[in-house]
Design an enzyme around this catalytic site. Sequence first.
Site, PDB file in Angstrom:
ATOM      1  N   ARG A 232       0.728  -1.338   0.174  1.00 39.97           N
ATOM      2  CA  ARG A 232      -0.250  -0.029  -0.290  1.00 39.97           C
ATOM      3  C   ARG A 232       1.112   1.167   0.219  1.00 39.97           C
ATOM      4  O   ARG A 232       2.112   1.222   1.061  1.00 39.97           O
ATOM      5  CB  ARG A 232      -0.910  -0.033   0.772  1.00 39.97           C
ATOM      6  CG  ARG A 232      -2.231  -0.912   1.558  1.00 39.97           C
ATOM      7  CD  ARG A 232      -3.202  -0.392  -0.001  1.00 39.97           C
ATOM      8  NE  ARG A 232      -4.275  -1.004  -0.233  1.00 39.97           N
ATOM      9  CZ  ARG A 232      -4.218  -1.991  -0.852  1.00 39.97           C
ATOM     10  NH1 ARG A 232      -3.255  -2.639  -1.372  1.00 39.97           N
ATOM     11  NH2 ARG A 232      -5.676  -2.926  -0.527  1.00 39.97           N
TER      12      ARG A 232
ATOM     13  N   GLU B 253      -1.602   7.962  -4.160  1.00 40.69           N
ATOM     14  CA  GLU B 253      -1.934   8.215  -5.548  1.00 40.69           C
ATOM     15  C   GLU B 253      -3.317   7.740  -5.809  1.00 40.69           C
ATOM     16  O   GLU B 253      -4.342   7.550  -4.706  1.00 40.69           O
ATOM     17  CB  GLU B 253      -2.002   5.900  -5.454  1.00 40.69           C
ATOM     18  CG  GLU B 253      -1.865   4.662  -6.507  1.00 40.69           C
ATOM     19  CD  GLU B 253      -2.230   3.498  -6.083  1.00 40.69           C
ATOM     20  OE1 GLU B 253      -3.306   2.834  -6.725  1.00 40.69           O
ATOM     21  OE2 GLU B 253      -1.312   2.841  -6.212  1.00 40.69           O
TER      22      GLU B 253
ATOM     23  N   HIS C 286       0.731   0.138  -9.760  1.00 42.36           N
ATOM     24  CA  HIS C 286      -0.628  -0.464  -9.024  1.00 42.36           C
ATOM     25  C   HIS C 286      -1.042  -1.903  -9.964  1.00 42.36           C
ATOM     26  O   HIS C 286      -2.253  -2.202 -10.077  1.00 42.36           O
ATOM     27  CB  HIS C 286      -1.367  -0.025  -8.610  1.00 42.36           C
ATOM     28  CG  HIS C 286      -1.972  -0.602  -7.244  1.00 42.36           C
ATOM     29  ND1 HIS C 286      -2.933   0.063  -6.503  1.00 42.36           N
ATOM     30  CD2 HIS C 286      -2.062  -1.716  -6.881  1.00 42.36           C
ATOM     31  CE1 HIS C 286      -3.156   0.079  -5.555  1.00 42.36           C
ATOM     32  NE2 HIS C 286      -2.687  -1.782  -5.777  1.00 42.36           N
TER      33      HIS C 286
END
Length: 377
Positions: free
Chosen positions: A237, A265, A282
């Site tokens: 994360r 993000e 990602h």
Amino acid sequence: MKNLTIVADSNIASLDEFFNPIALGQNTEQQVQVIRVAGRDINAQLLADLQPDVLLIRSVTQIDQALLANNNSVKFVGSATIGTDHVDQDYLAERNITFANATGCSKHSVAQYVVSAILTLRPQYWAQSMTPLTLGIIGLGNIGSTLAQYASDLGWQVLGYDPLLATSDINNASLEQVLCQSDIVSLHVPLTDKKDTDTQGAMSISNNFSDYPTRHLINAETLARMSPHTMLINSARGPVIDAAALEADIDATERQVVLDVFEHEPQIAESLLSKLAIATPHIAGYTLEGKLRGTQIIYDALCEKLAVLPVLSMHQLLPLNTYLWSELKENPDRLLKFYDIKKDDTALRNKITSGQVKGSDFDQLRRDYHLRREWQA
């Protein structure tokens, strides 16, 4: 039983195959309506208007009281992801809404991404004659433990740290030891906050709280404990790393850093991106197998909720896979044929405009990503 209405993130794999009347055991007089919506567009007004029975999401959709306060129809929420920090599970339990996430769905995909990144940047570690690489793994759940197995297959040494698990062959070090003694540190933790976190004014608070919070686990202090030669990889994360501290560290040390996730993000600043050895949008878990496995898991859970037997398996949808780990680990020249991680890096960098990658461009790269294959272990 009334007709079944499903609101689904349009980026979930094989929605039509898994969520239709036959696959869900509905009789011919009942309909299954699947309404596809971009994950970031699933909002409270939409759910209030549509009143769906089922909500299928990914990590870009926050599930909480604000989203569901004006909806009284949702009885099942399925997240086609390993992580759950985007879901307020306590609130769902209060509402008696069943929740399922795709635990372990992308563990091989992400672990293989990490191995590919390491061997792309440091190909010398293919050689068995080299002093064994010491790989530090922070977080030893599904992904971290899978990565440890691949590392062992390659003859690498593993230093693992997970305060939530019992000591084991791989959970064998303190955080300090992992940071100070590893050639490479790879992060595989959920995003968690302190239990007493004051959420007032927080930009992005998780729905998970822990005695071992991971937000900004990697910060100026922890970076300073690492050798400048230690590579850092984050496919967990984004907010696990303090982005500002990371930029300063790279400026000072020229550290090799691989990021698949980013603190802010989907927007990414060029100032950070330009300093990274590898950057991808990602997609570490974006394999055909990983995506189908995620859909399979929430499909099976919905079938259980509906009290019907699952009739579809992801293996019915998978084409032949010729990538075998037993062969690949002995033939490093096949690595790029399996996965050229630099292509994903270039695609992300090519989206830089006006000093950043815009959120819409980041999401487009993920939406249009050509799913790679997992190697078969």
